[in-house]
Design a protein around this motif. Structure first.
Motif, PDB file in Angstrom:
ATOM      1  N   THR A   1     -35.522  46.425  34.116  1.00 23.71           N
ATOM      2  CA  THR A   1     -35.023  45.194  34.721  1.00 23.71           C
ATOM      3  C   THR A   1     -35.799  44.002  34.185  1.00 23.71           C
ATOM      4  OG1 THR A   1     -34.348  46.348  36.732  1.00 23.71           O
ATOM      5  CG2 THR A   1     -34.728  43.969  36.932  1.00 23.71           C
ATOM      6  N   ARG A   2     -35.077  42.908  33.954  1.00 21.12           N
ATOM      7  CA  ARG A   2     -35.681  41.634  33.556  1.00 21.12           C
ATOM      8  C   ARG A   2     -35.153  40.569  34.510  1.00 21.12           C
ATOM      9  NH1 ARG A   2     -37.829  39.861  28.836  1.00 21.12           N
ATOM     10  NH2 ARG A   2     -37.050  41.729  27.822  1.00 21.12           N
TER      11      ARG A   2
ATOM     12  N   GLN B   1     -31.763  34.496  36.727  1.00 22.46           N
ATOM     13  CA  GLN B   1     -30.977  35.436  35.933  1.00 22.46           C
ATOM     14  C   GLN B   1     -31.549  36.837  36.100  1.00 22.46           C
ATOM     15  OE1 GLN B   1     -30.756  34.512  31.772  1.00 22.46           O
ATOM     16  NE2 GLN B   1     -29.394  36.216  31.323  1.00 22.46           N
TER      17      GLN B   1
ATOM     18  N   ASP C   1     -31.109  40.795  34.659  1.00 23.04           N
ATOM     19  CA  ASP C   1     -30.555  41.708  33.667  1.00 23.04           C
ATOM     20  C   ASP C   1     -31.144  43.081  33.969  1.00 23.04           C
ATOM     21  OD1 ASP C   1     -29.287  42.774  31.423  1.00 23.04           O
ATOM     22  OD2 ASP C   1     -30.948  42.231  30.098  1.00 23.04           O
ATOM     23  N   SER C   2     -30.296  44.014  34.420  1.00 25.57           N
ATOM     24  CA  SER C   2     -30.803  45.310  34.865  1.00 25.57           C
ATOM     25  C   SER C   2     -29.810  46.426  34.566  1.00 25.57           C
ATOM     26  CB  SER C   2     -31.109  45.233  36.369  1.00 25.57           C
ATOM     27  OG  SER C   2     -31.745  46.404  36.807  1.00 25.57           O
TER      28      SER C   2
END
Length: 143
Positions: free
Chosen positions: A130-131, A121, A123-124
């Motif tokens: 960003t993760r 996954q 997420d950014s």
């Protein structure tokens, strides 16, 4: 610099230190060499060697992306177990905007994780850091 990159490539194939000290020992030099300060949080687990190598590869590639593209002041690498799965999370406080398919690095990581039965996954949000989160089964069947 070319020699350091060659060493990193070789380490990506078989990271030094894993046999002697586990993931912490293998990841510590990677974090120490980073021009972006890295907070390394590794819960030591007894993992199959293939899973340790895959975890190192994920962290190495993700950190390379942080260094190259994120314009981050800091990053965190967290590794631990949750609900019978290995959880790897790399976060940074950079510019965000990373997308899957924007280059070969993240797409290759996602493919590798999925081939191991894991979940990937990203997420950014633009301007929000960003993760990258990866979950892998603790007993990986290598294809």
């Amino acid at each position: 610099r070319a020699l350091a990159e060659l060493r990193d490539l070789a380490a990506g194939l078989h990271p030094g230190g894993i046999e002697e000290g586990g993931l912490s020992a293998a990841l510590a030099p990677l974090a120490a060499r980073s021009p972006v300060p890295v907070d390394l949080r590794v819960t030591e687990l007894s993992l199959p060697e293939e899973l340790e190598r895959a975890t190192y590869f994920v962290c190495s590639e993700a950190l390379a992306n942080v260094i190259k593209y994120a314009n981050a002041a800091s990053a965190v690498i967290s590794i631990g177990e949750r609900a019978g799965r290995l959880r790897i999370e790399i976060t940074d406080d950079g510019v965000g905007g990373a997308v899957l398919g924007g280059g070969t690095g993240l797409s290759g990581l996602a493919d590798r994780v999925e081939a191991l039965g894991g979940a990937f996954q990203l997420d950014s949000p633009s301007g929000g850091g960003t993760r990258l989160s990866v979950e892998l089964p603790l007993q990986v069947q290598i294809p």
